[in-house]
Scaffold this active site. Structure first.
Site, short mmCIF file in Angstrom:
data_model
loop_
_atom_site.label_atom_id
_atom_site.label_comp_id
_atom_site.label_asym_id
_atom_site.label_seq_id
_atom_site.Cartn_x
_atom_site.Cartn_y
_atom_site.Cartn_z
N GLU A 1 1.12 -1.56 0.03
CA GLU A 1 -0.35 0.00 -0.34
C GLU A 1 0.81 1.37 0.39
OE1 GLU A 1 -2.55 -0.80 3.20
OE2 GLU A 1 -3.84 -2.39 2.17
N ASN B 1 2.15 -4.54 -3.71
CA ASN B 1 0.48 -4.92 -3.07
C ASN B 1 -0.12 -3.64 -2.68
OD1 ASN B 1 -1.06 -6.98 -3.05
ND2 ASN B 1 -1.54 -7.03 -0.98
N HIS C 1 -10.54 -5.40 -2.53
CA HIS C 1 -10.98 -5.63 -1.56
C HIS C 1 -12.75 -4.74 -2.29
CE1 HIS C 1 -8.59 -7.06 1.82
NE2 HIS C 1 -8.09 -6.09 1.75
N GLU D 1 -6.03 -10.51 -2.26
CA GLU D 1 -6.58 -9.94 -0.63
C GLU D 1 -8.82 -10.08 -1.25
OE1 GLU D 1 -5.59 -7.10 1.35
OE2 GLU D 1 -3.00 -7.27 1.03
N ASP E 1 -11.78 -10.03 -2.00
CA ASP E 1 -12.91 -10.53 -1.24
C ASP E 1 -14.00 -9.45 -1.37
OD1 ASP E 1 -12.44 -8.10 0.81
OD2 ASP E 1 -12.16 -8.93 2.12
O1 G3I Z 1 -4.42 -10.54 17.74
C1 G3I Z 1 -5.21 -9.55 18.51
C2 G3I Z 1 -5.94 -10.03 19.21
O2 G3I Z 1 -4.71 -11.10 20.77
C3 G3I Z 1 -6.16 -8.94 20.47
O3 G3I Z 1 -7.16 -9.19 21.96
C4 G3I Z 1 -7.68 -8.07 19.97
C5 G3I Z 1 -7.96 -6.60 20.28
O4 G3I Z 1 -8.41 -5.56 19.41
O5 G3I Z 1 -6.52 -7.85 18.60
C6 G3I Z 1 -5.83 -9.00 17.98
O6 G3I Z 1 -5.65 -8.35 16.80
C7 G3I Z 1 -6.55 -7.71 15.23
C8 G3I Z 1 -5.72 -8.42 14.49
O7 G3I Z 1 -6.27 -8.29 13.27
C9 G3I Z 1 -6.13 -10.21 14.44
O8 G3I Z 1 -7.35 -10.18 14.93
C10 G3I Z 1 -5.40 -6.34 15.45
O9 G3I Z 1 -5.81 -5.38 16.67
C11 G3I Z 1 -6.63 -6.07 14.33
O10 G3I Z 1 -5.86 -4.53 14.05
C12 G3I Z 1 -5.37 -6.82 12.97
O11 G3I Z 1 -6.49 -6.05 11.30
C13 G3I Z 1 -6.17 -6.46 10.37
C14 G3I Z 1 -5.15 -5.22 9.69
O12 G3I Z 1 -5.13 -6.05 8.17
C15 G3I Z 1 -4.65 -4.66 10.43
O13 G3I Z 1 -3.46 -5.53 10.16
C16 G3I Z 1 -6.84 -7.48 9.92
O14 G3I Z 1 -7.16 -8.61 10.67
C17 G3I Z 1 -6.97 -7.38 7.91
O15 G3I Z 1 -7.43 -8.20 8.14
C18 G3I Z 1 -5.98 -6.81 7.61
O16 G3I Z 1 -5.69 -7.13 6.34
C19 G3I Z 1 -5.61 -5.93 5.46
C20 G3I Z 1 -3.69 -6.35 4.68
O17 G3I Z 1 -2.70 -6.39 5.48
C21 G3I Z 1 -3.74 -4.88 4.12
N1 G3I Z 1 -4.90 -4.53 3.16
C22 G3I Z 1 -6.17 -4.27 3.11
C23 G3I Z 1 -6.43 -5.50 4.26
C24 G3I Z 1 -7.32 -5.43 5.40
O18 G3I Z 1 -7.90 -4.04 6.06
#
Ligand code: G3I
Length: 362
Positions: free
Chosen positions: A173, A214, A250, A280, A282
């Site tokens: 990004e 990406n 997305h 990615e 969806d």
């Molecule tokens: O694992 C922790 C957990 O221990 C904690 O209790 C909880 C409380 O907030 O957070 C959990 O981590 C979260 C993680 O997802 C797993 O669920 C993070 O807060 C959350 O920020 C994280 O979000 C991810 C996001 O990227 C930010 O990194 C999403 O799952 C993930 O699908 C999303 O993926 C991104 C790609 O990397 C890049 N392109 C866009 C895509 C969608 O936003």
């Protein structure tokens, strides 16, 4: 022996497909094959392999399902998919939580799982403006220090996984919505050369892994997608070791780029000698979903897979999760969801059926 053409599938018969246990790309049908939710004999991944395509999914919360839920999740994933992207476990804050500490356990176990099930792994992601560890962002660095921190991070992580991954999202990004370079820790502290630095460090650490840039909203034709193309053209002209471009994809149901725009954009990267992977995918909709929305979604999925199949540059489609049960969408877009190929009960949706039919030549 019947020959199967790579892309323009000459109506593959059920008998031929049933006889296929592996393909030339080495995709072996996994041992876990409960008749489960897909009544078709041939897994999606095997059909895709016959067309020279990998079908992948991002994995995070699904692997934390326990009991029957966990068993069913893994069975669905291993049966239908041949590529794994760690959704979060390779991000900076997870894998590099302190300056001298790397935590590889979670991502190592995903890589081992993929290997045991005949899947390739896309590494995600080395250099991104989000999910950076606090030790990095809470300190002030000089340009030289920040450059060293970037190259060290890339070198250490790529070396750790050397020989085990098929691809890396090296830079994630890099563009803002208006197409300018996106402000963030790396651009602000290293300068515009951070992109080139990252690719060169990755290639130095693994001579074979494919290296991707990406981003999202670069799939169709738009000012942002033109900016990405111009950026990539510059990288190629400077002989930066880049293999291809990841189209995140997305989408909102019914809101995709046209097939024609997607194909035109794919083709121009192919003309540069690069690959494209849908990284990615969806397609979310407003909940609760209706039969009509699910049908539109099915056509949308078919369009994306169809354009990829028809493009020699495109060799993989990865969905951002396996089922609507673990998708990132509902927590980020309240009121939206049902964006993937399997529903919250692991049942294949119309979208799965339409992709399956496409890959089967129907
Ligand atoms: O694992 C922790 C957990 O221990 C904690 O209790 C909880 C409380 O907030 O957070 C959990 O981590 C979260 C993680 O997802 C797993 O669920 C993070 O807060 C959350 O920020 C994280 O979000 C991810 C996001 O990227 C930010 O990194 C999403 O799952 C993930 O699908 C999303 O993926 C991104 C790609 O990397 C890049 N392109 C866009 C895509 C969608 O936003």
């Amino acid at each position: 022996m019947v020959k199967v053409r790579r892309r323009g599938l000459p109506l593959v018969t059920a008998a031929l497909l049933a006889a296929c246990r592996s393909d030339s790309a080495g995709i072996v049908t996994p041992p876990v094959t409960p008749p489960a939710q897909n009544p078709d004999t041939i897994p999606l991944r095997s059909l895709a392999a016959l067309r020279g395509l990998r079908v992948g999914a991002a994995i995070d919360r699904g692997f934390r399902f326990i009991g029957a839920e966990g068993t069913q999740f893994r069975a669905t994933f291993t049966r239908e998919f041949s590529m794994l992207t760690p959704e979060n476990d390779m991000k900076h804050d997870r894998i590099h939580p302190a300056r001298a500490t790397y935590r590889f356990e979670a991502s190592d176990s995903l890589v081992a799982f993929a290997q045991a099930n005949g899947m390739l792994v896309r590494g995600h992601t080395l250099v991104w403006h989000q999910q950076l560890a606090r030790w990095l962002t809470s300190t002030t660095w000089t340009t030289a220090e920040a450059s060293t921190l970037l190259t060290q991070h890339v070198a250490d992580i790529v070396s750790h996984f050397r020989g085990k991954l098929s691809a890396w999202d090296v830079v994630n990004e890099p563009l803002a919505d208006n197409g300018a370079l996106r402000a963030g820790f790396w651009l602000d502290n290293v300068g515009a050369s951070y992109i080139e630095l990252a690719f060169r460090a990755a290639r130095a650490a693994d001579p074979d892994v494919a290296l991707y840039i990406n981003d999202y909203n670069i799939e169709g034709l738009s000012p942002k997608s033109d900016s990405m193309y111009a950026l990539v053209q510059r990288l190629v002209a400077r002989r930066v070791p880049i293999t291809g471009v990841g189209f995140e994809s997305h989408y909102v149901v019914g809101g995709l780029p046209t097939r024609n725009d997607l194909a035109t954009n794919l083709a121009r990267y192919g003309a540069l000698g690069l690959k494209v992977q849908i990284t990615e995918l969806d397609i979310r909709l407003r909940l609760p979903s209706t039969a009509e929305q699910l049908q539109t979604q099915a056509q949308n999925y078919r369009d994306v897979f169809g354009v990829c199949l028809q493009s020699p540059a495109c060799n993989a489609v990865v969905t951002w999760g396996v089922t609507d049960r673990e998708s990132w969408v509902p927590s980020t877009f309240p009121g939206w969801g049902d964006a993937l190929l399997f529903d919250t009960s692991f049942v294949p949706k119309p979208a799965f059926r339409s992709v399956y039919a496409l890959l089967a030549g129907r």
